[in-house]
Design a protein around this motif. Structure first.
Motif, PDB file in Angstrom:
ATOM      1  N   THR A 405       0.831  -1.210   0.000  1.00  0.00           N
ATOM      2  CA  THR A 405       0.000   0.000   0.000  1.00  0.00           C
ATOM      3  C   THR A 405       0.865   1.258   0.000  1.00  0.00           C
ATOM      4  OG1 THR A 405      -1.764  -1.158   1.197  1.00  0.00           O
ATOM      5  CG2 THR A 405      -1.806   1.242   1.237  1.00  0.00           C
ATOM      6  N   MET A 406       1.850   1.307   0.883  1.00  0.00           N
ATOM      7  CA  MET A 406       2.740   2.478   0.942  1.00  0.00           C
ATOM      8  C   MET A 406       3.561   2.608  -0.341  1.00  0.00           C
ATOM      9  SD  MET A 406       4.059   2.548   4.904  1.00  0.00           S
ATOM     10  CE  MET A 406       4.931   0.986   4.748  1.00  0.00           C
ATOM     11  N   ALA A 407       4.018   1.477  -0.893  1.00  0.00           N
ATOM     12  CA  ALA A 407       4.827   1.519  -2.118  1.00  0.00           C
ATOM     13  C   ALA A 407       4.026   2.044  -3.299  1.00  0.00           C
ATOM     14  CB  ALA A 407       5.351   0.117  -2.424  1.00  0.00           C
ATOM     15  N   ALA A 408       2.764   1.650  -3.381  1.00  0.00           N
ATOM     16  CA  ALA A 408       1.939   2.097  -4.502  1.00  0.00           C
ATOM     17  C   ALA A 408       1.739   3.604  -4.474  1.00  0.00           C
ATOM     18  CB  ALA A 408       0.586   1.381  -4.460  1.00  0.00           C
ATOM     19  N   ILE A 409       1.491   4.148  -3.291  1.00  0.00           N
ATOM     20  CA  ILE A 409       1.323   5.606  -3.179  1.00  0.00           C
ATOM     21  C   ILE A 409       2.612   6.326  -3.568  1.00  0.00           C
ATOM     22  CG2 ILE A 409       0.880   7.488  -1.565  1.00  0.00           C
ATOM     23  CD1 ILE A 409      -0.910   5.577   0.008  1.00  0.00           C
ATOM     24  N   ALA A 410       3.751   5.823  -3.071  1.00  0.00           N
ATOM     25  CA  ALA A 410       5.038   6.437  -3.409  1.00  0.00           C
ATOM     26  C   ALA A 410       5.316   6.356  -4.901  1.00  0.00           C
ATOM     27  CB  ALA A 410       6.154   5.749  -2.625  1.00  0.00           C
ATOM     28  N   GLY A 411       5.046   5.190  -5.501  1.00  0.00           N
ATOM     29  CA  GLY A 411       5.283   5.021  -6.935  1.00  0.00           C
ATOM     30  C   GLY A 411       4.454   5.969  -7.773  1.00  0.00           C
TER      31      GLY A 411
END
Length: 469
Positions: A405-411
């Motif tokens: 979830t955090m990675a998707a937002i950052a990406g």
């Protein structure tokens, strides 16, 4: 003299009879040899079929052995989190979910068995897709006055994707891991190659647009009658393809969204009822088959509207598509295949839907956003199905869902900023192609290694019994 002639005739008759007997005996021997050879060939053929059948199916035997490592902090968790973070960031931008990176990571680094890795991968895809959709719901189409997500496109594909997911989850229970390795490699290399060529073509078009925009800018920047003119970028130029953020509720089409939620709730009810029925009973299969009319009702309605022209794929802009029924059937079949592959391998259906949307002429940003939007429904449903089958440990799944979830937002933030700066949406297509290609190599390598290991150990590599799983 007459006696000699009679004797000669008699000898000739005897010789003729003997030759006839020899010929008949040779024919009989040859016929027996042919029959013997045929029997041997039939026995060999039957033996081959029996060996193949015995290899693929042995009642009461199972190749599935769940391996759930203990959850404790260490290098495996650290490395797995880094790989999962990168996979989720790339997958969310490309609209493919990232399952092709999650499954090898969970299997090779963390130590889960392939089928448990598939289930946890689906959990990660759900987390990444959910946060990406929340991000995309506030964005507008790069050139048109409409949301970034194309709801009509989602209505056509999402029900078929979910139907395929249900089939894929059942196949995941039945199939041995090696059975899909070759198909996976061919499918992923084919789609990644197709996406790469599409990215190169889009890059060339963007280069032409940038040159035209630079030419217009140089012409308009020249003073006319001693007065300077302010440069205004082209409405459709590459430098202006940034999505403006608007209130979330403004981008939601409630009528279309309610139809998609109806399909999801219908599938959920079916899965819950199945839990209280004897597996493989008549009522079990009747309830399971109800998923077909639930999914087909929405897709058929959307297909009829597209054929009649009462609905359009608005994200394509001024380009009018004359939809034919055979085309829609082909696209729906691709949706089912995407779901089957996703449920079977723990991947997002975007590995097929993403390149397909690009081939339909959908802008890269819209193709990625709509593909991810459809995956929210399909991945969440597959997580429910895997949970009911007790296929993954909840603590591990919850942790990796948080990472994804955090990675998707950052990406999303990083890549959107890059697109805004350099004005090239083709980056999304290249990320899509790269993610699919890496997934093909990693998943294919893991599958081949596992197949060689099982062959060396002479393990059972056949089908599982769905009714006893």
């Amino acid at each position: 003299m007459g006696g000699i002639q009679v004797n000669l005739r008699g000898l000739a008759m005897v010789a003729w009879i003997l030759s006839l007997v020899l010929v008949m005996s040779d024919v009989g021997i040859a016929e027996r040899l042919l029959k013997h050879r045929r029997n041997q060939e039939n026995e060999e053929t039957q033996g081959l079929f029996l060996r193949v059948a015995n290899f693929l199916w042995q009642d009461g035997k199972s190749a599935y052995e769940p391996v759930w490592p203990e959850m404790k902090f260490g290098w495996k968790i650290v490395v797995g989190s880094i790989v999962g973070f990168l996979g989720a960031a790339l997958g969310s931008v490309g609209g493919v979910g990232g399952g092709g990176i999650f499954v090898p990571m969970l299997s090779l680094i963390i130590g889960f068995d392939p089928k448990s890795s598939t289930a946890i991968s689906k959990c990660m895809i759900m987390g990444a897709a959910g946060s990406t959709v929340y991000y995309n719901l506030r964005l507008r189409h790069p050139t048109l006055e409409m949301p970034l997500i194309d709801y009509d496109l989602a209505l056509l594909f999402q029900p078929m994707l979910m139907l395929g997911i249900s089939i894929g989850v059942a196949l995941n229970v039945m199939f041995a891991d090696w059975m899909v390795t070759v198909l996976l490699i061919i499918l992923f290399i084919g789609t990644s190659t197709k996406a790469l060529f599409k990215g190169i073509d889009t890059w060339k078009k963007e280069t032409i647009l940038k040159k035209e925009a630079a030419k217009v800018e140089s012409e308009e920047s020249k003073p006319a009658d001693g007065a300077s003119q302010d440069y205004k970028p082209l409405p459709s130029g590459p430098g202006n393809q940034t999505e403006d953020e608007v209130p979330l509720l403004q981008n939601i089409y409630w009528k279309e969204l309610s139809s998609l939620v109806y399909v999801w709730i219908g599938f959920l009810i079916v899965q819950i009822i199945k839990e209280y029925l004897p597996t493989c009973s008549v009522m079990y299969w009747i309830v399971t088959s109800l998923q077909i009319p639930i999914a087909a009702s929405v897709t058929i309605f959307e297909a009829i509207c597209l054929c009649k022209g009462t609905r359009v794929i608005a994200s394509k802009g001024k380009e009018i598509t004359n939809w034919k029924m055979h085309q829609i059937l082909l696209y729906c079949s691709c949706g089912i295949i995407a779901g089957m592959v996703g449920g079977l391998l723990g991947l997002g259906g975007g590995f097929i839907l993403g390149p397909l949307f690009l081939e339909l002429g959908i802008p890269p940003q819209v193709a990625s956003a709509t593909s991810t939007f459809s995956m929210v429904f399909s991945s969440s449903m597959s997580v429910v199905q895997y949970y009911l089958l007790d296929r993954f440990p909840v603590p591990y799944a919850a942790y990796f869902v948080l990472v994804a979830t955090m990675a998707a937002i950052a990406g999303q933030h990083v890549v959107r900023r890059i697109i805004a700066v350099i004005g090239r949406a083709s980056i999304i297509i290249f990320i899509l192609a790269l993610t699919i290609f890496i997934s093909a190599i990693s998943l294919g390598g893991v599958g081949i290694a596992d197949m060689v290991k099982k062959l060396a150990n002479k393990e059972y590599m056949g089908f599982e019994n769905l009714c006893k799983a």
